[in-house]
Design a protein around this motif. Structure first.
Motif, mmCIF file in Angstrom:
data_model
loop_
_atom_site.group_PDB
_atom_site.id
_atom_site.type_symbol
_atom_site.label_atom_id
_atom_site.label_comp_id
_atom_site.label_asym_id
_atom_site.label_seq_id
_atom_site.Cartn_x
_atom_site.Cartn_y
_atom_site.Cartn_z
ATOM 1 N N GLU A 130 0.814 -1.074 -0.111
ATOM 2 C CA GLU A 130 -0.053 -0.009 -0.181
ATOM 3 C C GLU A 130 0.870 1.433 -0.142
ATOM 4 N N GLN A 131 1.999 1.297 0.855
ATOM 5 C CA GLN A 131 2.722 2.563 0.739
ATOM 6 C C GLN A 131 3.471 2.618 -0.345
ATOM 7 N N ALA A 132 3.792 1.634 -1.020
ATOM 8 C CA ALA A 132 4.550 1.732 -2.602
ATOM 9 C C ALA A 132 3.506 2.491 -3.529
ATOM 10 N N LEU A 133 2.297 1.874 -3.575
ATOM 11 C CA LEU A 133 1.344 2.419 -4.358
ATOM 12 C C LEU A 133 1.056 3.623 -4.274
ATOM 13 N N MET A 134 0.700 3.975 -2.800
ATOM 14 C CA MET A 134 0.483 5.591 -2.520
ATOM 15 C C MET A 134 1.922 6.269 -2.939
ATOM 16 N N THR A 135 2.970 5.715 -2.669
ATOM 17 C CA THR A 135 4.005 6.897 -3.394
ATOM 18 C C THR A 135 4.117 6.833 -4.895
ATOM 19 N N HIS A 136 3.781 5.913 -5.372
ATOM 20 C CA HIS A 136 3.607 5.828 -6.722
ATOM 21 C C HIS A 136 2.410 6.783 -7.454
ATOM 22 N N ILE A 137 1.397 6.801 -6.713
ATOM 23 C CA ILE A 137 0.297 7.646 -7.077
ATOM 24 C C ILE A 137 0.627 9.135 -6.571
ATOM 25 N N ALA A 138 1.381 9.491 -5.667
ATOM 26 C CA ALA A 138 1.889 10.814 -5.514
ATOM 27 C C ALA A 138 2.751 11.273 -6.429
ATOM 28 N N THR A 139 3.442 10.275 -6.917
ATOM 29 C CA THR A 139 4.538 10.812 -8.119
ATOM 30 C C THR A 139 3.739 10.966 -9.426
ATOM 31 N N LEU A 140 2.896 10.333 -9.811
ATOM 32 C CA LEU A 140 2.024 10.278 -11.066
ATOM 33 C C LEU A 140 1.054 11.604 -10.814
ATOM 34 N N ARG A 141 0.700 12.056 -9.485
ATOM 35 C CA ARG A 141 -0.114 13.256 -9.461
ATOM 36 C C ARG A 141 0.687 14.340 -9.591
ATOM 37 N N ARG A 142 1.914 14.358 -9.005
ATOM 38 C CA ARG A 142 2.837 15.566 -9.265
ATOM 39 C C ARG A 142 3.091 15.814 -10.699
ATOM 40 N N GLN A 143 3.253 14.602 -11.280
ATOM 41 C CA GLN A 143 3.715 14.779 -12.902
ATOM 42 C C GLN A 143 2.527 15.307 -13.738
ATOM 43 N N GLN A 144 1.144 14.843 -13.307
ATOM 44 C CA GLN A 144 0.170 15.398 -14.028
ATOM 45 C C GLN A 144 -0.180 16.878 -13.587
ATOM 46 N N THR A 145 0.224 17.292 -12.432
ATOM 47 C CA THR A 145 -0.122 18.540 -11.900
ATOM 48 C C THR A 145 0.881 19.593 -12.900
ATOM 49 N N HIS A 146 1.973 18.888 -12.885
ATOM 50 C CA HIS A 146 3.016 19.623 -13.178
ATOM 51 C C HIS A 146 2.789 19.860 -15.062
ATOM 52 N N HIS A 147 2.348 18.990 -15.721
ATOM 53 C CA HIS A 147 1.881 18.897 -17.003
ATOM 54 C C HIS A 147 0.757 19.951 -17.202
ATOM 55 N N ILE A 148 -0.282 19.824 -16.473
ATOM 56 C CA ILE A 148 -1.450 20.721 -16.550
ATOM 57 C C ILE A 148 -1.021 22.349 -16.554
ATOM 58 N N LEU A 149 -0.239 22.463 -15.436
ATOM 59 C CA LEU A 149 0.419 23.908 -15.069
ATOM 60 C C LEU A 149 1.108 24.262 -16.413
ATOM 61 N N MET A 150 2.066 23.480 -16.823
ATOM 62 C CA MET A 150 2.767 23.914 -17.822
ATOM 63 C C MET A 150 1.933 24.140 -19.190
ATOM 64 N N LYS A 151 0.890 23.487 -19.361
ATOM 65 C CA LYS A 151 0.118 23.654 -20.329
ATOM 66 C C LYS A 151 -0.632 24.938 -20.323
ATOM 67 N N PHE A 152 -1.183 25.233 -18.908
ATOM 68 C CA PHE A 152 -1.739 26.486 -18.591
ATOM 69 C C PHE A 152 -0.789 27.561 -19.182
ATOM 70 N N ALA A 153 0.492 27.624 -18.643
ATOM 71 C CA ALA A 153 1.243 28.609 -18.638
ATOM 72 C C ALA A 153 1.517 28.944 -20.323
ATOM 73 N N GLN A 154 1.727 27.831 -20.814
ATOM 74 C CA GLN A 154 1.943 28.148 -22.645
ATOM 75 C C GLN A 154 0.790 28.565 -23.159
ATOM 76 N N GLU A 155 -0.164 28.300 -22.877
ATOM 77 C CA GLU A 155 -1.635 28.850 -23.306
ATOM 78 C C GLU A 155 -1.905 30.399 -23.033
ATOM 79 N N ALA A 156 -1.645 30.468 -22.007
ATOM 80 C CA ALA A 156 -1.501 31.902 -21.514
ATOM 81 C C ALA A 156 -0.767 32.836 -22.050
ATOM 82 N N ALA A 157 0.496 32.190 -22.307
ATOM 83 C CA ALA A 157 1.574 33.206 -23.067
ATOM 84 C C ALA A 157 1.352 33.449 -24.632
ATOM 85 N N LYS A 158 0.389 32.613 -25.138
ATOM 86 C CA LYS A 158 0.107 33.124 -26.531
ATOM 87 C C LYS A 158 -0.855 34.195 -26.837
#
Length: 158
Positions: A130-158
């Protein structure tokens, strides 16, 4: 020692291979043995699983061959924070702390019935998973958040 990870899992597939002389098979590791790191930053135990093949233990590791106790239960018990604190208090040396074989042999291990040992070991394994899965989920969530925020930043800069 490098073949045991921070979660006390043995990765024998990456172990150094050597040619062994014939005989003295009692030195060979077998499923159910525990490997204990007597030196270093972590003094945990790892269980040898089926399929290890021909392998011997290198110093400064200590071999524990459990009798009258389930290996998975004993491994769990050795790796608990309370037992690790107890063993750390028994450590010798100043620059490189070492747990002696005598300190390990003197460790008092509560021995519930075998069926309870099995349940404890299974629950501990599930908690680790369970702990390993929670750590993996947290990593994926950080990556997803980074991707979404980067997309927002690029769209806002256009």
């Amino acid at each position: 020692m490098k073949d045991i990870d921070d979660t006390n899992l043995l990765h024998a597939e990456s172990a150094t291979r050597v040619q062994l002389p014939e005989g003295k098979t009692h030195h060979l590791l077998r499923a159910g043995d525990l490997l204990f790191r007597s030196r270093g930053r972590s003094n945990g135990a790892a269980e040898v699983m089926e399929g290890i093949g021909t392998a011997v233990l290198a110093a400064p590791m200590l071999l524990i061959r459990p009798h009258r106790v389930l290996p998975a239960y004993l491994c769990w018990y050795i790796n608990t924070p309370a037992t690790q604190a107890h063993l750390a208090a028994q450590a010798e040396g100043t620059s490189v702390r070492m747990i002696s074989a005598e300190a390990l042999k003197a460790l008092e291990v509560p021995l519930p019935p075998v069926d309870m040992q099995q349940r404890i070991a299974q629950l501990a394994a599930l908690a680790e998973r369970e702990q390993a899965l929670m750590t993996h989920i947290a990593t994926l969530r950080r990556q997803q958040t980074h991707h979404i925020l980067m997309k927002f930043a690029q769209e806002a800069a256009k």
